[in-house]
Design a protein around this motif. Structure first.
Motif, PDB file in Angstrom:
ATOM      1  N   PRO A 222      -6.909  22.250 114.563  1.00 15.08           N
ATOM      2  CA  PRO A 222      -6.830  21.152 115.863  1.00 15.08           C
ATOM      3  C   PRO A 222      -7.570  21.588 116.967  1.00 15.08           C
TER       4      PRO A 222
ATOM      5  N   GLN B 243      -5.251  18.276 120.801  1.00 14.41           N
ATOM      6  CA  GLN B 243      -4.094  18.168 119.888  1.00 14.41           C
ATOM      7  C   GLN B 243      -3.193  18.942 119.584  1.00 14.41           C
TER       8      GLN B 243
ATOM      9  N   ARG C 199       0.890  18.139 119.621  1.00 17.13           N
ATOM     10  CA  ARG C 199       1.677  18.635 118.384  1.00 17.13           C
ATOM     11  C   ARG C 199       2.926  19.320 119.011  1.00 17.13           C
TER      12      ARG C 199
END
Length: 471
Positions: free
Chosen positions: A348, A352, A356
């Motif tokens: 990612p 991103q 997360r």
């Protein structure tokens, strides 16, 4: 504020005095105390007891923490003595002791005003090397958790300045305690020197917190959310705690008199970024919807994936348990641990990964809502955290700017663990600092390289550039 192993930096030499607490009559004059002991404290005590039984050496394994505070004035012995007695009275954990008996644990506590101080003049040191060696040895011997006091004060006096150092076994305190301690000790000393009242807020007792935490934890069972959180985390690692260094790495030890033949871990510390770069990094994290904590963990996850190509990033996070105002400045071990796992299989972007990380921090928080030792008891797990990342922001602690400028630093002892890797990241008024300890494995140089790559990632994000074309 620096967080360093005591041998990493010199201390300005001078006249060394050790201040040892005592009570007339010893523990025999203390009162039985029915308050329960925390899981952390009990496990720590039993480990020390087992170590002593196995090696015939005093338990503790040099597991102390401390704080060093600088004063730009000549030392006043009466003011210093009054300061230390006031501080011991203020924090009940310094007047309470837990012993192991055939029937279990037994706590003893002595009242405020009963602890006195023995002033031991050690000598004058003209060189910092022998002074630091003497201090390190004294602290190692004085902080064994099976005896009271498991803590010691020392001063190094000079003509127009002095250094005050306090060290204690980990069972009595955590790192945050010491961040607050530097302000308290400075405030109390100046009040005693000037013969005026001490202006500090009321503080709770860690002994009270321990009893309440233990009582609640022992009532909770396998249906507690923390149990399922940890179970899933351990199952993802085939039942093991995550490790940064491979389990097959060489752990050969060399003789060491302080450790009974084992070699102490490597210890390093330094600066990651300055304040401006840290602010720009935090701004990118915020734009991605995350906190600085989430961003730090995201950077570690990206670097780990880049180095190892592992599809998951797993570590353990310390989480404070100071969830009430009365605990904020209390001296004690207010720490739980939480699992942390990020899916990195699709490589990612940084944004991103921050998203997360933010979600995982919220999810994993429940893992710290029950002491891990209680969780381990419920699920029958005997492992211990091996790869731990700690993040703390000290900018808003009282006296933070002065401490960060060199007025105070947090100290730690050696560790002899053959498999633990601990990384501490501190956001201070001057920027981001790191401290780490790791064993002498064959692949141990991975740790400095890992930290160097992490620092490069933080700077790259702050500069708006890319990191391996994924950000």
């Amino acid at each position: 504020m620096k967080f360093i192993q005591i041998l990493e930096e010199p201390i300005e030499p001078g006249g060394l005095v050790e201040w040892t607490p005592f009570t007339p009559g010893g523990l025999g004059t203390w009162s039985p105390d029915p308050r329960l002991t925390s899981h952390n404290h009990e496990q720590h005590l039993r480990a020390a007891f087992e170590y002593r039984a196995r090696t015939h050496r005093e338990g503790g394994r040099e597991s102390w923490l401390g704080v060093s505070v600088e004063f730009d004035e000549a030392l006043s012995i009466p003011a210093l003595r009054a300061t230390l007695r006031f501080w011991i009275d203020r924090h009940e954990v310094l007047r309470s002791h837990v012993v192991i008996t055939r029937d279990g644990l037994r706590r003893l506590t002595t009242a405020p005003g009963t602890v006195r101080l023995n002033m031991g003049r050690i000598g004058w040191y003209a060189e910092p090397g022998p002074l630091v060696e003497q201090l390190a040895g004294s602290f190692d011997r004085a902080t064994a958790p099976m005896h009271w006091p498991a803590y010691l004060f020392a001063t190094i006096g000079r003509e127009s300045s002095f250094t005050l150092i306090f060290t204690a076994d980990h069972s009595l305190l955590d790192g945050y305690s010491l961040i607050m301690a530097q302000h308290e000790l400075t405030t109390i000393y100046r009040a005693m020197r000037d013969h005026r009242p001490v202006d500090l807020p009321e503080v709770g007792s860690y002994v009270d917190f321990s009893a309440a935490e233990r009582r609640q934890a022992d009532q909770d069972g396998a249906d507690h959310p923390a149990v399922s959180t940890w179970s899933r985390f351990l199952q993802a690692g085939s039942g093991d705690m995550p490790a940064l260094l491979s389990a097959s790495a060489d752990t050969t030890t060399v003789p060491g008199p302080a450790a009974g033949g084992e070699r102490p871990q490597e210890s390093r510390s330094g600066v990651i970024t300055d304040d401006d770069t840290a602010n720009r990094f935090a701004a990118v994290c915020a734009e991605a919807g995350g906190s600085l904590t989430a961003g730090v963990l995201a950077a570690f996850a990206m670097v780990h994936h880049d180095i190892t190509d592992d599809p998951e990033f797993r570590c353990v996070l310390p989480r404070h348990t100071r969830n009430d105002a009365r605990w904020l400045a209390a001296l004690g071990w207010f720490v739980a641990v939480a699992p942390f796992c990020l899916d990195m299989s699709d490589s990612p972007t940084f944004d991103q990964t921050v998203a997360r990380s933010t979600a995982e921090l919220k999810h994993s928080r429940q893992g710290a809502s029950l002491p891990y030792l209680r969780v381990a008891e419920l699920i029958g797990h005997s492992g211990h955290p091996r790869f731990v990342i700690s993040f703390i922001d000290t900018r808003y602690a009282p006296g933070a700017a002065a401490a960060d400028a060199g007025r105070a630093k947090v100290l730690r002892s050696h560790s002899y663990s053959p498999d633990e890797v601990y990384i501490w990241i501190n956001r201070t008024p001057s920027g981001l600092r790191y401290s780490t300890r790791f064993p002498h494995h064959a692949d141990a140089e991975l740790v400095p390289g890992f930290l160097a790559a992490f620092a490069a990632c933080v700077r790259a994000v702050a500069d708006g550039s890319t990191f391996n074309s994924r950000m």
